[in-house]
Design a protein around this motif. Structure first.
Motif, PDB file in Angstrom:
ATOM      1  N   LEU A   1       0.828  -1.204   0.000  1.00 48.31           N
ATOM      2  CA  LEU A   1       0.000   0.000   0.000  1.00 48.31           C
ATOM      3  C   LEU A   1       0.865   1.257   0.000  1.00 48.31           C
ATOM      4  O   LEU A   1       0.633   2.193  -0.768  1.00 48.31           O
ATOM      5  CB  LEU A   1      -0.932  -0.014   1.215  1.00 48.31           C
ATOM      6  CG  LEU A   1      -1.902   1.146   1.371  1.00 48.31           C
ATOM      7  CD1 LEU A   1      -2.892   1.185   0.216  1.00 48.31           C
ATOM      8  CD2 LEU A   1      -2.639   1.014   2.703  1.00 48.31           C
TER       9      LEU A   1
ATOM     10  N   TRP B   1       1.193   4.014  -3.007  1.00 46.29           N
ATOM     11  CA  TRP B   1       0.890   5.403  -2.674  1.00 46.29           C
ATOM     12  C   TRP B   1       2.031   6.332  -3.097  1.00 46.29           C
ATOM     13  O   TRP B   1       1.800   7.365  -3.721  1.00 46.29           O
ATOM     14  CB  TRP B   1       0.607   5.490  -1.177  1.00 46.29           C
ATOM     15  CG  TRP B   1       0.280   6.825  -0.635  1.00 46.29           C
ATOM     16  CD1 TRP B   1      -0.888   7.511  -0.747  1.00 46.29           C
ATOM     17  CD2 TRP B   1       1.140   7.642   0.158  1.00 46.29           C
ATOM     18  NE1 TRP B   1      -0.813   8.704  -0.060  1.00 46.29           N
ATOM     19  CE2 TRP B   1       0.425   8.802   0.498  1.00 46.29           C
ATOM     20  CE3 TRP B   1       2.443   7.496   0.636  1.00 46.29           C
ATOM     21  CZ2 TRP B   1       0.969   9.813   1.285  1.00 46.29           C
ATOM     22  CZ3 TRP B   1       2.986   8.500   1.409  1.00 46.29           C
ATOM     23  CH2 TRP B   1       2.249   9.637   1.720  1.00 46.29           C
TER      24      TRP B   1
ATOM     25  N   ALA C   1      -4.061   2.625   5.963  1.00 47.42           N
ATOM     26  CA  ALA C   1      -4.922   2.869   4.796  1.00 47.42           C
ATOM     27  C   ALA C   1      -5.692   4.176   4.952  1.00 47.42           C
ATOM     28  O   ALA C   1      -5.792   4.953   3.997  1.00 47.42           O
ATOM     29  CB  ALA C   1      -5.881   1.699   4.593  1.00 47.42           C
ATOM     30  N   GLU C   2      -6.225   4.436   6.131  1.00 46.89           N
ATOM     31  CA  GLU C   2      -6.971   5.675   6.350  1.00 46.89           C
ATOM     32  C   GLU C   2      -6.053   6.888   6.283  1.00 46.89           C
ATOM     33  O   GLU C   2      -6.395   7.914   5.691  1.00 46.89           O
ATOM     34  CB  GLU C   2      -7.701   5.634   7.686  1.00 46.89           C
ATOM     35  CG  GLU C   2      -8.616   6.816   7.888  1.00 46.89           C
ATOM     36  CD  GLU C   2      -9.457   6.736   9.150  1.00 46.89           C
ATOM     37  OE1 GLU C   2     -10.101   7.744   9.473  1.00 46.89           O
ATOM     38  OE2 GLU C   2      -9.475   5.680   9.816  1.00 46.89           O
TER      39      GLU C   2
ATOM     40  N   LEU D   1      -3.200   7.204   4.636  1.00 43.89           N
ATOM     41  CA  LEU D   1      -2.801   7.445   3.243  1.00 43.89           C
ATOM     42  C   LEU D   1      -3.966   7.970   2.420  1.00 43.89           C
ATOM     43  O   LEU D   1      -3.766   8.778   1.512  1.00 43.89           O
ATOM     44  CB  LEU D   1      -2.228   6.165   2.628  1.00 43.89           C
ATOM     45  CG  LEU D   1      -0.948   5.631   3.278  1.00 43.89           C
ATOM     46  CD1 LEU D   1      -0.485   4.368   2.565  1.00 43.89           C
ATOM     47  CD2 LEU D   1       0.143   6.672   3.326  1.00 43.89           C
ATOM     48  N   GLY D   2      -5.177   7.539   2.747  1.00 46.29           N
ATOM     49  CA  GLY D   2      -6.357   8.070   2.068  1.00 46.29           C
ATOM     50  C   GLY D   2      -6.522   9.557   2.309  1.00 46.29           C
ATOM     51  O   GLY D   2      -6.861  10.320   1.399  1.00 46.29           O
ATOM     52  N   ARG D   3      -6.283   9.981   3.530  1.00 47.25           N
ATOM     53  CA  ARG D   3      -6.388  11.412   3.848  1.00 47.25           C
ATOM     54  C   ARG D   3      -5.312  12.222   3.139  1.00 47.25           C
ATOM     55  O   ARG D   3      -5.496  13.405   2.870  1.00 47.25           O
ATOM     56  CB  ARG D   3      -6.270  11.627   5.355  1.00 47.25           C
ATOM     57  CG  ARG D   3      -7.471  11.146   6.117  1.00 47.25           C
ATOM     58  CD  ARG D   3      -7.368  11.528   7.557  1.00 47.25           C
ATOM     59  NE  ARG D   3      -8.506  11.017   8.310  1.00 47.25           N
ATOM     60  CZ  ARG D   3      -8.751  11.349   9.568  1.00 47.25           C
ATOM     61  NH1 ARG D   3      -7.953  12.178  10.211  1.00 47.25           N
ATOM     62  NH2 ARG D   3      -9.794  10.847  10.182  1.00 47.25           N
TER      63      ARG D   3
ATOM     64  N   ASP E   1      -4.030  11.422   0.174  1.00 48.01           N
ATOM     65  CA  ASP E   1      -4.040  10.961  -1.205  1.00 48.01           C
ATOM     66  C   ASP E   1      -3.487  12.031  -2.139  1.00 48.01           C
ATOM     67  O   ASP E   1      -3.836  13.213  -2.017  1.00 48.01           O
ATOM     68  CB  ASP E   1      -5.476  10.602  -1.620  1.00 48.01           C
ATOM     69  CG  ASP E   1      -5.519   9.892  -2.944  1.00 48.01           C
ATOM     70  OD1 ASP E   1      -5.246  10.563  -3.972  1.00 48.01           O
ATOM     71  OD2 ASP E   1      -5.818   8.697  -2.959  1.00 48.01           O
TER      72      ASP E   1
ATOM     73  N   ARG F   1      -4.266  12.855  -4.980  1.00 48.94           N
ATOM     74  CA  ARG F   1      -5.297  13.585  -5.732  1.00 48.94           C
ATOM     75  C   ARG F   1      -5.542  14.956  -5.121  1.00 48.94           C
ATOM     76  O   ARG F   1      -6.003  15.865  -5.794  1.00 48.94           O
ATOM     77  CB  ARG F   1      -6.611  12.808  -5.742  1.00 48.94           C
ATOM     78  CG  ARG F   1      -6.597  11.575  -6.594  1.00 48.94           C
ATOM     79  CD  ARG F   1      -7.913  10.850  -6.521  1.00 48.94           C
ATOM     80  NE  ARG F   1      -8.055  10.313  -5.162  1.00 48.94           N
ATOM     81  CZ  ARG F   1      -9.208  10.139  -4.531  1.00 48.94           C
ATOM     82  NH1 ARG F   1     -10.336  10.439  -5.113  1.00 48.94           N
ATOM     83  NH2 ARG F   1      -9.236   9.641  -3.317  1.00 48.94           N
ATOM     84  N   HIS F   2      -5.249  15.092  -3.830  1.00 54.47           N
ATOM     85  CA  HIS F   2      -5.495  16.357  -3.131  1.00 54.47           C
ATOM     86  C   HIS F   2      -4.383  17.386  -3.352  1.00 54.47           C
ATOM     87  O   HIS F   2      -4.528  18.527  -2.939  1.00 54.47           O
ATOM     88  CB  HIS F   2      -5.662  16.119  -1.628  1.00 54.47           C
ATOM     89  CG  HIS F   2      -6.734  15.146  -1.289  1.00 54.47           C
ATOM     90  ND1 HIS F   2      -8.053  15.321  -1.647  1.00 54.47           N
ATOM     91  CD2 HIS F   2      -6.680  13.957  -0.645  1.00 54.47           C
ATOM     92  CE1 HIS F   2      -8.760  14.299  -1.226  1.00 54.47           C
ATOM     93  NE2 HIS F   2      -7.957  13.449  -0.619  1.00 54.47           N
TER      94      HIS F   2
END
Length: 78
Positions: A19, A23, A60-61, A63-65, A67, A69-70
């Protein structure tokens, strides 16, 4: 790719290592800056992810925050 960054990868599971590698690869693909600047951005973001996991979030959470894309704007590839 993630050696020298905030995470001690030896403490991560195989899935977490994958992951984190995906990322950081995604960040590399999404930003258009020099390699040195890219490495500094990844260092900063992995330090932020480490801080979030230390506060109790899953990797995972976290890395999602953070991300890529932001990132947008200044760093985004055209």
């Amino acid at each position: 790719m993630i050696e020298g960054y905030a995470f001690d990868i030896s403490s991560l599971s195989a899935d977490e290592k994958k992951l984190l590698n995906l990322w950081t690869a995604d960040i590399s693909q999404r930003i258009s800056v020099s390699l040195e600047t890219r490495d500094l951005i990844i260092r900063d973001l992995t330090a932020a992810a480490k801080k979030l996991t230390d506060m109790g979030l899953s990797l995972a959470e976290a890395l999602g925050r953070l991300d890529p894309r932001h990132l947008g704007g200044f760093y985004a590839r055209a």
